[in-house]
Scaffold this motif. Structure first.
Motif, PDB file in Angstrom:
ATOM      1  N   SER A 118      22.315 -89.955  73.029  1.00 15.87           N
ATOM      2  CA  SER A 118      20.983 -90.134  73.631  1.00 15.87           C
ATOM      3  C   SER A 118      21.052 -89.899  75.144  1.00 15.87           C
ATOM      4  N   ALA A 119      22.170 -90.278  75.771  1.00 15.89           N
ATOM      5  CA  ALA A 119      22.320 -90.037  77.210  1.00 15.89           C
ATOM      6  C   ALA A 119      22.558 -88.547  77.490  1.00 15.89           C
ATOM      7  N   LEU A 120      23.334 -87.909  76.653  1.00 19.75           N
ATOM      8  CA  LEU A 120      23.650 -86.486  76.875  1.00 19.75           C
ATOM      9  C   LEU A 120      22.390 -85.627  76.776  1.00 19.75           C
ATOM     10  N   VAL A 121      21.562 -85.939  75.780  1.00 18.02           N
ATOM     11  CA  VAL A 121      20.312 -85.203  75.603  1.00 18.02           C
ATOM     12  C   VAL A 121      19.398 -85.424  76.825  1.00 18.02           C
ATOM     13  N   ALA A 122      19.455 -86.639  77.392  1.00 21.44           N
ATOM     14  CA  ALA A 122      18.638 -86.928  78.582  1.00 21.44           C
ATOM     15  C   ALA A 122      19.195 -86.231  79.824  1.00 21.44           C
ATOM     16  N   LEU A 123      20.493 -86.029  79.847  1.00 19.92           N
ATOM     17  CA  LEU A 123      21.138 -85.484  81.052  1.00 19.92           C
ATOM     18  C   LEU A 123      21.041 -83.970  81.140  1.00 19.92           C
ATOM     19  N   VAL A 124      21.149 -83.307  80.001  1.00 20.72           N
ATOM     20  CA  VAL A 124      21.205 -81.836  80.013  1.00 20.72           C
ATOM     21  C   VAL A 124      19.830 -81.266  79.667  1.00 20.72           C
ATOM     22  N   PRO A 125      19.157 -80.663  80.643  1.00 18.08           N
ATOM     23  CA  PRO A 125      17.833 -80.138  80.343  1.00 18.08           C
ATOM     24  C   PRO A 125      17.912 -78.881  79.473  1.00 18.08           C
ATOM     25  N   GLY A 126      16.858 -78.641  78.702  1.00 21.30           N
ATOM     26  CA  GLY A 126      16.748 -77.386  77.963  1.00 21.30           C
ATOM     27  C   GLY A 126      17.637 -77.259  76.746  1.00 21.30           C
ATOM     28  N   LEU A 127      18.086 -78.398  76.210  1.00 24.44           N
ATOM     29  CA  LEU A 127      18.877 -78.312  74.978  1.00 24.44           C
ATOM     30  C   LEU A 127      17.963 -77.936  73.817  1.00 24.44           C
ATOM     31  N   GLU A 128      18.514 -77.154  72.887  1.00 26.40           N
ATOM     32  CA  GLU A 128      17.693 -76.825  71.720  1.00 26.40           C
ATOM     33  C   GLU A 128      17.472 -78.085  70.883  1.00 26.40           C
ATOM     34  N   LYS A 129      16.577 -77.965  69.914  1.00 20.92           N
ATOM     35  CA  LYS A 129      16.269 -79.145  69.097  1.00 20.92           C
ATOM     36  C   LYS A 129      17.383 -79.371  68.079  1.00 20.92           C
ATOM     37  N   TYR A 130      17.709 -80.637  67.882  1.00 19.26           N
ATOM     38  CA  TYR A 130      18.690 -81.021  66.868  1.00 19.26           C
ATOM     39  C   TYR A 130      17.957 -81.877  65.844  1.00 19.26           C
ATOM     40  N   PRO A 131      17.530 -81.306  64.701  1.00 20.88           N
ATOM     41  CA  PRO A 131      16.687 -82.074  63.762  1.00 20.88           C
ATOM     42  C   PRO A 131      17.397 -83.298  63.187  1.00 20.88           C
ATOM     43  N   ASN A 132      18.679 -83.176  62.837  1.00 19.58           N
ATOM     44  CA  ASN A 132      19.376 -84.346  62.269  1.00 19.58           C
ATOM     45  C   ASN A 132      19.516 -85.444  63.313  1.00 19.58           C
ATOM     46  N   LEU A 133      19.852 -85.036  64.537  1.00 16.15           N
ATOM     47  CA  LEU A 133      20.007 -86.035  65.608  1.00 16.15           C
ATOM     48  C   LEU A 133      18.674 -86.711  65.920  1.00 16.15           C
ATOM     49  N   ALA A 134      17.589 -85.942  65.895  1.00 14.44           N
ATOM     50  CA  ALA A 134      16.275 -86.537  66.198  1.00 14.44           C
ATOM     51  C   ALA A 134      15.938 -87.620  65.164  1.00 14.44           C
TER      52      ALA A 134
END
Ligand SMILES: N[C@@H](CCC(=O)N[C@@H](CS)C(=O)NCC(=O)O)C(=O)O
Length: 217
Positions: free
Chosen positions: A167-183
């Motif tokens: 959750s922190a990594l997704v917040a830190l790195v802008p423009g990541l593609e969508k990860y449906p399982n992670l979401a």
């Protein structure tokens, strides 16, 4: 003598330990170690933990750091059962694999970027670091294929680590593609973990710091 946790609210490994403490119904005295003020390098803190990281746990004469080791200890010492760190060797093997994946791959990708943004005041995340973050998240996405939580149908300490780091990594790195399982996984963790409201405060504090650092304010 009670538990003492040296911590800073925005740190993902600290969040993982707090999730575990709440899940186990344990109280701890929290002592803030302000990393941005470099308090982790004080003589007092280095005596406690020469690796100068948070979280560090004190339990009587035991001093232990590394969130994965702390959580394994807490469940072994205080858990009413082994649900959060199963004793069955085959189940534990999978939990341990995920914990080592978090330490060695996922959190490592986060720490690598975090050091540049928080301590070297860099404003751009290098492409190669973004690639490393993507690769790590790709792995987590695959681990979740056909599973609710990171090892199966129920959550354990590996979920506290993977959820807080991812959750922190997704917040830190802008423009990541969508990860449906992670979401889907993030939503499930949010509706399952007992300590999620405190955890959310930690994640928001982390996001605030990222914004502040990247915008140079
Ligand atoms: N593997 C460790 C990582 C701990 C870590 O790197 N924590 C960061 C904050 S998120 C830290 O203390 N950084 C300060 C430093 O290394 O000086 C854990 O899971 O506890």
């Amino acid at each position: 003598m009670g538990l003492i946790l040296h911590e800073i609210i925005a740190s993902p490994p600290v969040r993982a330990v707090k999730l575990c403490l709440t899940e186990l119904g344990l109280e701890a005295e929290y002592k803030t170690c302000n990393l941005l003020a470099r308090e982790q390098f004080s003589d007092e803190y280095l005596k406690l933990n020469p690796q100068h990281t948070v979280p560090t746990l004190e339990d009587g004469d035991l001093i232990v750091w590394d969130s994965h080791a702390i959580n394994a200890y807490l469940v072994s010492a205080y858990g009413k059962n082994d649900a959060l760190y199963p004793k069955d060797p085959k189940v534990r093997a999978l939990v341990d694999q995920r914990l080592h994946f978090d330490s060695g791959v996922l959190f490592s990708a986060l720490r690598n970027i975090g050091l540049k943004i928080f301590f070297k005041n860099e404003k751009e995340i290098p492409e190669e670091d973004k690639l490393r973050a993507r690769e790590a998240l790709d792995f987590a996405e695959k681990f979740l294929q056909g599973r609710k939580f990171i090892t199966g149908d129920t959550y354990n300490i590996a979920d506290f680590s993977i959820y807080t780091t991812a959750s922190a990594l997704v917040a830190l790195v802008p423009g990541l593609e969508k990860y449906p399982n992670l979401a889907k996984y993030f939503d499930l963790c949010k509706s399952s973990f007992k300590g999620i409201s405190h955890d959310e405060e930690g994640l928001q504090a982390f996001k605030g710091l990222v914004q502040q650092k990247l915008s140079g304010k």
